[in-house]
Motif scaffolding. Structure first.
Motif, PDB file in Angstrom:
ATOM      1  N   ASN A 129       5.167  -9.953  -2.154  1.00 35.37           N
ATOM      2  CA  ASN A 129       4.847  -8.764  -2.937  1.00 35.37           C
ATOM      3  C   ASN A 129       5.955  -7.727  -2.838  1.00 35.37           C
ATOM      4  N   GLU A 130       5.996  -6.874  -3.844  1.00 36.74           N
ATOM      5  CA  GLU A 130       6.738  -5.610  -3.796  1.00 36.74           C
ATOM      6  C   GLU A 130       5.649  -4.550  -3.687  1.00 36.74           C
ATOM      7  N   VAL A 131       5.809  -3.639  -2.741  1.00 37.28           N
ATOM      8  CA  VAL A 131       4.784  -2.634  -2.492  1.00 37.28           C
ATOM      9  C   VAL A 131       5.429  -1.256  -2.514  1.00 37.28           C
ATOM     10  N   SER A 132       4.816  -0.321  -3.215  1.00 35.46           N
ATOM     11  CA  SER A 132       5.277   1.069  -3.180  1.00 35.46           C
ATOM     12  C   SER A 132       4.113   1.944  -2.723  1.00 35.46           C
ATOM     13  N   VAL A 133       4.444   2.939  -1.888  1.00 35.63           N
ATOM     14  CA  VAL A 133       3.420   3.764  -1.256  1.00 35.63           C
ATOM     15  C   VAL A 133       3.800   5.238  -1.379  1.00 35.63           C
ATOM     16  N   THR A 134       2.849   6.042  -1.817  1.00 33.82           N
ATOM     17  CA  THR A 134       3.006   7.491  -1.804  1.00 33.82           C
ATOM     18  C   THR A 134       1.811   8.076  -1.071  1.00 33.82           C
ATOM     19  N   GLY A 135       2.013   9.230  -0.457  1.00 30.52           N
ATOM     20  CA  GLY A 135       0.917   9.907   0.233  1.00 30.52           C
ATOM     21  C   GLY A 135       0.930   9.725   1.733  1.00 30.52           C
ATOM     22  N   ILE A 136       1.882   8.956   2.262  1.00 24.12           N
ATOM     23  CA  ILE A 136       2.064   8.824   3.710  1.00 24.12           C
ATOM     24  C   ILE A 136       3.498   9.255   3.986  1.00 24.12           C
TER      25      ILE A 136
END
Length: 182
Positions: A129-136
């Motif tokens: 997977n490619e994963v993008s995270v916002t909010g941390i």
């Protein structure tokens, strides 16, 4: 006259966490992730030999490992590699090491990743997977190759991670338990 000021405590709301997971094919994994997946196929239920391969090839610091107890139960953080520590912090690593993944304080993030872990474990197939995270903290993104095993009630997952948007002190050793059991 004494005046006492009273302030109503404001409820502190953490920023909303958003996790976007995009499936990739195994062929789209990085070459070193593919090498780990190839080696893992030789050991359908995991093995100390896989850990030896990761150490000797220098790939172990790029990986994290979670497993349940032999009789089942939740996945426990057993080994946390540099990508996770550089992104989420050394204190986070010390806090979650040896604990169930569900106790990770980054609830929405860990729930999204737990679904990916479960898929790799249940299917017995590598998941990329490619994963993008916002909010941390600062937004970050990464690719991971997940290799899962199940033998009876015992489950395990190896996550080979490449961070994209994080720079950190990558010379530090990973946090690990004494056992390193695969």
């Amino acid at each position: 006259m004494t005046k006492i000021l009273q302030f109503r405590p404001a409820a502190i709301q953490p920023p909303a966490c958003e996790v976007v997971v995009q499936r990739r094919t195994v062929r789209q994994a990085l070459d070193w992730q593919q090498a780990i997946m190839d080696e893992a196929r030789r050991y359908p239920h995991g093995s100390p030999e896989l850990v030896r391969f990761l150490r000797e090839s220098g790939l172990l610091p790029r990986c994290s490992f979670l497993s349940s107890e032999q009789g089942g139960g939740p996945l426990l953080f057993r080994f946390i590699g540099r990508p996770a520590l550089d992104t989420l912090g050394e204190a986070w690593g010390r806090m979650v090491l040896g604990k169930p993944e569900v106790e990770d304080p980054h609830c929405e993030f860990s729930a999204a990743i737990a679904r990916e872990y479960a898929e790799a474990i249940e299917s017995g197939e590598a998941v990329v997977n490619e994963v993008s995270v916002t909010g941390i903290g600062r937004p970050f993104s990464f690719s991971h190759a997940l290799i899962g095993w199940r033998q009876g009630q015992h489950r395990a997952i190896l996550s080979a991670v490449k961070m994209h948007d994080v720079a950190g002190p990558r010379l530090l050793r990973p946090v690990e338990t004494a056992s390193d059991a695969a």
